[in-house]
Write a protein that holds these residues in place. Structure first.
Motif, mmCIF file in Angstrom:
data_model
loop_
_atom_site.group_PDB
_atom_site.id
_atom_site.type_symbol
_atom_site.label_atom_id
_atom_site.label_comp_id
_atom_site.label_asym_id
_atom_site.label_seq_id
_atom_site.Cartn_x
_atom_site.Cartn_y
_atom_site.Cartn_z
ATOM 1 N N SER A 203 -6.664 -1.312 6.876
ATOM 2 C CA SER A 203 -6.997 0.387 6.808
ATOM 3 C C SER A 203 -6.542 0.707 8.227
ATOM 4 O O SER A 203 -7.273 0.274 9.223
ATOM 5 C CB SER A 203 -8.263 0.514 6.577
ATOM 6 N N ASN B 245 -5.631 9.718 16.281
ATOM 7 C CA ASN B 245 -4.703 9.984 15.169
ATOM 8 C C ASN B 245 -4.416 11.461 15.406
ATOM 9 O O ASN B 245 -3.386 12.128 15.256
ATOM 10 C CB ASN B 245 -5.172 9.693 14.184
ATOM 11 N N ARG C 259 -9.803 14.341 2.672
ATOM 12 C CA ARG C 259 -9.813 12.899 2.693
ATOM 13 C C ARG C 259 -10.813 12.229 3.246
ATOM 14 O O ARG C 259 -11.216 11.036 2.967
ATOM 15 C CB ARG C 259 -8.389 12.436 3.194
ATOM 16 N N GLN D 143 0.760 -1.246 0.056
ATOM 17 C CA GLN D 143 0.112 -0.030 -0.149
ATOM 18 C C GLN D 143 0.844 1.094 0.075
ATOM 19 O O GLN D 143 2.016 1.272 0.578
ATOM 20 C CB GLN D 143 -0.968 0.017 1.052
ATOM 21 N N GLN D 144 0.486 2.252 -0.613
ATOM 22 C CA GLN D 144 1.183 3.416 -0.872
ATOM 23 C C GLN D 144 1.660 3.938 0.344
ATOM 24 O O GLN D 144 2.730 4.636 0.712
ATOM 25 C CB GLN D 144 0.603 4.604 -1.758
ATOM 26 N N ARG D 145 0.741 4.036 1.359
ATOM 27 C CA ARG D 145 0.976 4.593 3.000
ATOM 28 C C ARG D 145 1.860 3.773 3.604
ATOM 29 O O ARG D 145 2.412 4.211 4.668
ATOM 30 C CB ARG D 145 -0.471 4.383 3.510
ATOM 31 N N HIS D 146 2.299 2.437 3.025
ATOM 32 C CA HIS D 146 3.466 1.782 3.633
ATOM 33 C C HIS D 146 4.634 2.331 3.060
ATOM 34 O O HIS D 146 5.715 1.702 3.473
ATOM 35 C CB HIS D 146 2.975 0.483 3.637
#
Length: 300
Positions: free
Chosen positions: A213, A224, A255, A136-139
């Motif tokens: 997610s 967060n 987002r 995943q791009q967030r990783h």
């Protein structure tokens, strides 16, 4: 046959007891490494633990810690680090998510090689990919779209799979336990960078992990936001605090599609402003410039 002896590498896993099959599979993948860890620590975060050592015949010395309450991910990792310090024979700690899996047998050996080659290397981040090999791009520890196979020095790392040098931790401190969940990696990474330690993303070090997610956690939006405010209050020069927070307010509005999520996020944001953030130790401006040159200025 796996090498043994004074490798100085420990493996630490924190679990809440709700993934017994996954933890067992992970530990079996650790046992198959061609460089055996000196020690393995499994932390039960407010839960009992099976006798993994007896069931799996694990290499090295195995320590099972059962905490009375769930201290969150950073608190559980700190418990493992305290136990390892008491033994005094480990210089690198590999921390793995309890639902991860080491696919390759040479991961610990490669970790050892990387730390031996660079005395100022403080943190090594693993590549996270699902069972289909997708990351995943967030990783990917870079801003924007980036090739997950491109390694190199970066500004932060993934909590799911990483390795830490213990002398770096002795200098900059352990995990921020009060964060409980979210942004604890950035807090540690910024402290390490400010002390002159390097952070390396090594995509050849693969941790297989189910696609998830972060919003699956009920507390995600509130914690967060709260932790982001705490993070910048603790670590950024004052002039950058409103810049960082302003950017993230706009990103969150763009987002987030859930009104309940937005309400929880802004509730956490206010909590982060009102509640004590802990010790303020802002990074130096040369660290700001260093992080910017690495591709992620600390306002993004």
């Amino acid at each position: 046959m796996a090498d043994t002896g004074a490798s100085g590498i420990a493996v630490a896993v924190v679990t809440m007891g709700n993934r017994p099959a996954e933890v067992e599979a992970l530990l079996e993948s650790v046992a198959k490494q061609d460089l055996a860890p000196t020690r393995i620590v499994v932390v039960g975060n407010g839960c009992p633990l099976p006798d993994y050592d007896a069931r799996l015949a694990l290499p090295g010395e195995v320590t099972l810690l059962e905490l009375d309450e769930n201290l969150g991910c950073p608190g559980g990792r700190n418990a493992a680090l305290r136990a390892l310090r008491e033994f005094g024979d480990v210089d690198v700690v590999v921390e793995l998510d309890d639902d991860g899996l080491l696919v390759d047998a040479g991961v610990l050996r490669r970790v050892r090689e990387l730390f031996d080659a660079d005395p100022r290397l403080g943190i090594v981040g693993f590549r996270i990919a699902d069972e289909n090999g997708e990351t995943q791009q967030r990783h990917v520890p870079r801003v924007g779209s980036s090739d997950p196979m491109r390694g190199g020095y970066v500004t932060h790392f993934l909590g799911g799979g990483h390795a830490l040098r213990t002398t770096m931790l002795d200098e900059v401190g352990d995990w921020p336990a009060e964060f409980f969940f979210a942004h604890e990696e950035t807090d540690l990474a910024w402290r390490a960078a400010d002390a002159g330690w390097r952070i390396l993303y090594a995509p050849e070090l693969l941790l297989r992990h189910p696609k998830t997610s972060p919003a699956r956690h009920a507390i995600y939006y509130r914690v967060n936001a709260r932790n982001r405010v705490w993070l910048v209050r603790r670590r950024l020069p004052l002039v950058l605090v409103p810049v960082h927070l302003g950017i993230w307010v706009l990103l969150t509005l763009a987002r987030t599609r859930s009104w309940a999520g937005l309400r929880a996020w802004f509730g956490g944001f206010v909590e982060g402003l009102r509640e004590p953030a802990g010790e303020r130790r802002p990074m130096r401006w040369r660290t700001v410039w260093r992080l910017t040159r690495l591709g992620r200025p600390p306002v993004i």
